[in-house]
Design an enzyme around this catalytic site. Structure first.
Site, PDB file in Angstrom:
ATOM      1  N   ASP A 329       7.192  26.473 -38.170  1.00  0.00           N
ATOM      2  CA  ASP A 329       6.620  26.708 -39.500  1.00  0.00           C
ATOM      3  C   ASP A 329       7.375  25.949 -40.585  1.00  0.00           C
ATOM      4  O   ASP A 329       6.781  25.238 -41.404  1.00  0.00           O
ATOM      5  CB  ASP A 329       6.638  28.219 -39.781  1.00  0.00           C
ATOM      6  N   LEU A 359       2.817  30.261 -42.380  1.00  0.00           N
ATOM      7  CA  LEU A 359       1.995  29.514 -41.421  1.00  0.00           C
ATOM      8  C   LEU A 359       2.092  30.163 -40.038  1.00  0.00           C
ATOM      9  O   LEU A 359       1.081  30.308 -39.341  1.00  0.00           O
ATOM     10  CB  LEU A 359       2.427  28.053 -41.352  1.00  0.00           C
ATOM     11  N   ASP A 360       3.299  30.569 -39.647  1.00  0.00           N
ATOM     12  CA  ASP A 360       3.479  31.299 -38.397  1.00  0.00           C
ATOM     13  C   ASP A 360       2.731  32.627 -38.416  1.00  0.00           C
ATOM     14  O   ASP A 360       2.001  32.969 -37.485  1.00  0.00           O
ATOM     15  CB  ASP A 360       4.967  31.594 -38.170  1.00  0.00           C
ATOM     16  N   GLU A 361       2.976  33.395 -39.465  1.00  0.00           N
ATOM     17  CA  GLU A 361       2.429  34.752 -39.512  1.00  0.00           C
ATOM     18  C   GLU A 361       0.897  34.746 -39.551  1.00  0.00           C
ATOM     19  O   GLU A 361       0.246  35.454 -38.783  1.00  0.00           O
ATOM     20  CB  GLU A 361       2.998  35.493 -40.723  1.00  0.00           C
ATOM     21  N   GLY A 364      -0.486  33.752 -36.304  1.00  0.00           N
ATOM     22  CA  GLY A 364      -0.422  34.848 -35.345  1.00  0.00           C
ATOM     23  C   GLY A 364      -1.610  35.777 -35.458  1.00  0.00           C
ATOM     24  O   GLY A 364      -2.215  36.166 -34.442  1.00  0.00           O
TER      25      GLY A 364
END
Length: 465
Positions: A329, A359-361, A364
């Protein structure tokens, strides 16, 4: 700026789910909720709401009534900060050598949280990993051109990116490739009849009885698996006994079974094939082509287990010259222009990260959305399915949500009202409650978070057990 209802509707339409279900979403609050010039709260709220609502819609397809899904912007944003503590200690999640470095002609961000990445980056700087200090690294990087270091690092399988402005990213071949792709894709990849799912009762969470293999390690994939577990799925985290992990695994393993399988051995691959034979969803975040080389690509899984839903996570998508590059991210934020834009908005011109790994969250939760939507389609029309999500495409979507005037001036809210505490195999774990409130069957993680290898590679005899 679009409303939260409009953004959720856009995700819902892309997932191919029934429009009438949107009436059961209750969205409150608005940006700014955390200090950023980007709509990070809206991104968190919409992605969490879409994931939870999709799980509930699959539950409805299994025969129970729809239920309301409520998501508040502040709660969602804090959920996406990934805050947690173990026995009262808040872990330091960044290595000393991770972060921004000034170069001859700009900046480079280096990700050094894993030992092999850190040592590789230091050797590329012609430093001794055993004795180098951060000051040594900064002095060495001052002699590099930013994109020369980026290219040299990529050639060695390391993780570093040069800082770009939005216009520079947009003009790049990879920026153009990402802009040409949808936020995520759900593709039918094989023929199969609709697969009978275990019966569901009104008091059960919407994904109970479903089995998910989670072959992801860092943040986006584990967040997706944790969300599916919150909605009732039996999620088995599959780690290699030979690879390191980061401390965030204590937070992202809530609700999961956690096992070791060595895919470098024939025995380990046979174990995974046995698990996949009874799985409904297979989520993986290996570097592009990595899992296929081991025999577990989407097409191979669809042949061996018709009706399966495969989910693939990448950093930069499947198109363009960076399709095979590793990334995290923080690096994608830097490459795509977010760090430069936040610095400009702050007025000091210094590159600035967004207040969480959004961006990761968000990716997910898009994984969880895609998995539930593909399962819903499998129930409607049969087939095997492949969902593809990437951090860069999530970044492109976030950018399209617009900017938040004055967003950097807001104080960072405390997490305390949203924290829950539980026993875990890592110690007493304090972490954020799930950001979506389901009116009839609240999201929950009855299984405690446990270290890798704590469970045998065997599905529970009774779903949800």
């Amino acid at each position: 700026m679009a409303t939260s209802e409009e953004v959720l509707a856009g995700l819902w339409q892309l997932a191919g789910l029934p429009a009438e279900a949107l009436a059961f979403a209750r969205l409150t609050g608005a940006d700014p909720v955390l200090p950023s010039s980007f709509a990070v709260g809206l991104a968190a709220q919409a992605s969490i709401a879409a994931a939870a609502l999709a799980a509930c819609e699959l539950g409805h397809r299994r025969g129970v009534a729809r239920q309301e899904v409520a998501v508040d912007t502040l709660h969602a944003a804090l959920d996406c900060t990934g805050w947690f503590s173990l026995d009262g200690r808040v872990p330091e999640l960044w290595d000393t050598f991770s972060g921004m470095y000034r170069c001859v002609d700009g900046w480079v961000r280096i990700h050094a949280n894993f030992k092999h990445h850190r040592e590789g980056a230091l050797r590329l700087m012609q430093l001794d990993p055993a004795t180098a200090t951060r000051a040594d690294a900064e002095a060495a990087m001052a002699g590099w051109r930013a994109r020369d270091f980026e290219d040299a690092a990529a050639a060695q399988g390391l993780v570093a990116t040069a800082l770009r402005r939005f216009d520079e990213w947009d003009a790049s071949p990879q920026g153009q490739a990402v802009a040409a792709q949808p936020l995520f894709t759900i593709e039918r990849i094989g023929e199969a009849p609709p697969r009978a799912l275990p019966p569901l009762r009104e008091h059960q969470r919407p994904l109970e009885g479903l089995r998910v293999l989670d072959l992801t390690r860092i943040l986006a994939g584990p967040v997706g698996g944790r969300a599916l577990a919150a909605y009732g799925a039996d999620v088995m985290l599959v780690n290699s006994p030979n690879l390191p992990n980061i401390e965030s695994i204590a937070d992202t393993s809530r609700g999961k079974l956690s096992t070791h399988v060595d895919l470098c051995t024939g025995e380990g691959r046979a174990v995974l094939r046995g698990l996949a034979a009874d799985a409904h969803v297979f989520v993986q975040g290996y570097r592009p082509g990595g899992i296929a080389a081991l025999g577990f690509g989407p097409e191979a899984l669809a042949r061996e287990r018709p009706g399966i839903v495969c989910v693939s996570l990448t950093a930069y998508g499947t198109q363009g010259p960076w399709a095979g590059r590793r990334g995290f991210d923080s690096l994608v934020q830097t490459a795509m222009g977010f760090n430069h834009a936040e610095g400009e908005a702050a007025g000091d011109g210094k590159p600035r990260p967004m207040p969480m790994q959004i961006l990761d969250e968000a990716s997910g939760y898009l994984i969880a959305l895609g998995a539930a939507a593909a399962l819903w389609r499998q129930q409607q029309e049969g087939g095997s399915w492949h969902v593809q999500v990437s951090l860069a495409q999530t970044g492109q979507w976030l950018r399209g949500l617009g900017r938040v005037p004055g967003g950097l001036s807001i104080a960072r809210a405390g997490v305390e009202p949203y924290v829950e505490t539980s026993a875990s195999g890592f110690g007493e774990l304090a972490a954020l409650r799930h950001g979506a409130q389901l009116s009839r069957t609240p999201a929950a993680w009855p299984r405690p978070s446990m270290p890798p290898g704590s469970h045998p590679p065997v599905w529970p005899a009774v779903a949800g057990g």
